[in-house]
Design a protein around this motif. Structure first.
Motif, short mmCIF file in Angstrom:
data_model
loop_
_atom_site.label_atom_id
_atom_site.label_comp_id
_atom_site.label_asym_id
_atom_site.label_seq_id
_atom_site.Cartn_x
_atom_site.Cartn_y
_atom_site.Cartn_z
N LYS A 1 0.86 -1.19 0.00
CA LYS A 1 0.00 0.00 0.00
C LYS A 1 0.90 1.23 0.00
N LEU A 2 0.83 2.00 -1.08
CA LEU A 2 1.65 3.19 -1.22
C LEU A 2 0.82 4.43 -0.92
N PRO A 3 1.42 5.43 -0.25
CA PRO A 3 0.69 6.67 -0.04
C PRO A 3 0.35 7.31 -1.38
N ILE A 4 -0.83 7.86 -1.48
CA ILE A 4 -1.35 8.56 -2.65
C ILE A 4 -1.72 7.59 -3.78
N LEU A 5 -0.89 6.61 -4.11
CA LEU A 5 -1.11 5.71 -5.24
C LEU A 5 -1.97 4.51 -4.91
N GLY A 6 -2.12 4.16 -3.65
CA GLY A 6 -2.94 3.01 -3.26
C GLY A 6 -2.16 1.71 -3.33
N MET A 7 -2.88 0.61 -3.60
CA MET A 7 -2.27 -0.72 -3.62
C MET A 7 -1.55 -0.94 -4.95
N ARG A 8 -0.29 -1.39 -4.87
CA ARG A 8 0.51 -1.70 -6.06
C ARG A 8 1.18 -3.05 -5.85
N THR A 9 1.38 -3.76 -6.95
CA THR A 9 2.00 -5.09 -6.89
C THR A 9 3.33 -5.06 -7.62
N THR A 10 4.33 -5.68 -7.00
CA THR A 10 5.64 -5.83 -7.61
C THR A 10 5.97 -7.32 -7.67
N SER A 11 6.85 -7.69 -8.55
CA SER A 11 7.15 -9.11 -8.70
C SER A 11 8.65 -9.36 -8.64
N GLY A 12 8.97 -10.62 -8.37
CA GLY A 12 10.36 -11.05 -8.34
C GLY A 12 10.48 -12.40 -9.03
N ARG A 13 11.65 -12.69 -9.56
CA ARG A 13 11.87 -13.96 -10.25
C ARG A 13 13.30 -14.39 -9.95
N ALA A 14 13.48 -15.70 -9.73
CA ALA A 14 14.82 -16.20 -9.42
C ALA A 14 15.03 -17.56 -10.06
N LEU A 15 16.28 -17.82 -10.40
CA LEU A 15 16.71 -19.11 -10.93
C LEU A 15 17.71 -19.72 -9.95
N ALA A 16 17.60 -21.03 -9.77
CA ALA A 16 18.56 -21.73 -8.91
C ALA A 16 18.74 -23.14 -9.45
N GLY A 17 19.84 -23.74 -9.14
CA GLY A 17 20.09 -25.10 -9.58
C GLY A 17 21.56 -25.42 -9.57
N PRO A 18 21.87 -26.63 -9.96
CA PRO A 18 23.28 -27.03 -9.94
C PRO A 18 24.06 -26.33 -11.05
#
Length: 157
Positions: free
Chosen positions: A135-152
């Protein structure tokens, strides 16, 4: 015995009125605006402080919004990293991809993020996507995303 002075009492009609002079005194040259006397610049500190306080009041919600957005983005990326590492490790220990994605999703939720996707290749390479809503002031609810890779790490000869 010392002399005593007697102050005479005057009636109001005997008193002469006091005249207040505004501006320069007669016979003196007017000063330039660069060299103003202190009486003419009174209150400038008050005005400066009012401007500073007003700027802080206006800018504070904007700064808090930026800080909240950066923090939410960092949380989404960190949750994705940890979830991908856990899922890859669990898969390489001999478990199914579905079970490994379940472990990764549990780690993502433990880091206050929502799992958005999970894929595991047969080599053990895992990709996890996450979302964080803030929840951001003035702008309201916003969504952000993340992505990750893992492995041998595959070493080529």
């Amino acid at each position: 015995m010392p002399e005593q002075r007697v102050l005479e009492q005057r009636r109001p009609e005997q008193c002469r009125p006091v005249q207040l002079r505004l501006g320069p005194r007669p016979g003196r040259a007017r000063r330039s605006s660069a060299a103003q006397p202190a009486e003419q610049v009174q209150g400038s500190g008050t005005m400066l402080m009012m401007i500073v306080i007003g700027a802080v009041i206006i800018l504070l919600p904007l700064v808090l919004g930026v800080v909240t957005a950066v923090q939410a983005n960092a949380r989404a990326r960190a949750a994705a990293d940890l979830g991908a590492i856990a899922a890859s490790d669990y898969y390489l220990a001999g478990n199914t991809p579905e079970a490994a994605c379940g472990v990764g999703a549990r780690i993502v939720r433990a880091n206050r993020a929502s799992p958005a996707g999970c894929s595991i290749e047969s080599s053990g390479r895992t990709q996890i996507s996450t979302r964080v809503t803030a929840k951001l002031p003035i702008l309201g609810m916003r969504t952000t995303s993340g992505r990750a890779l893992a492995g041998p790490v595959l070493v080529r000869d």
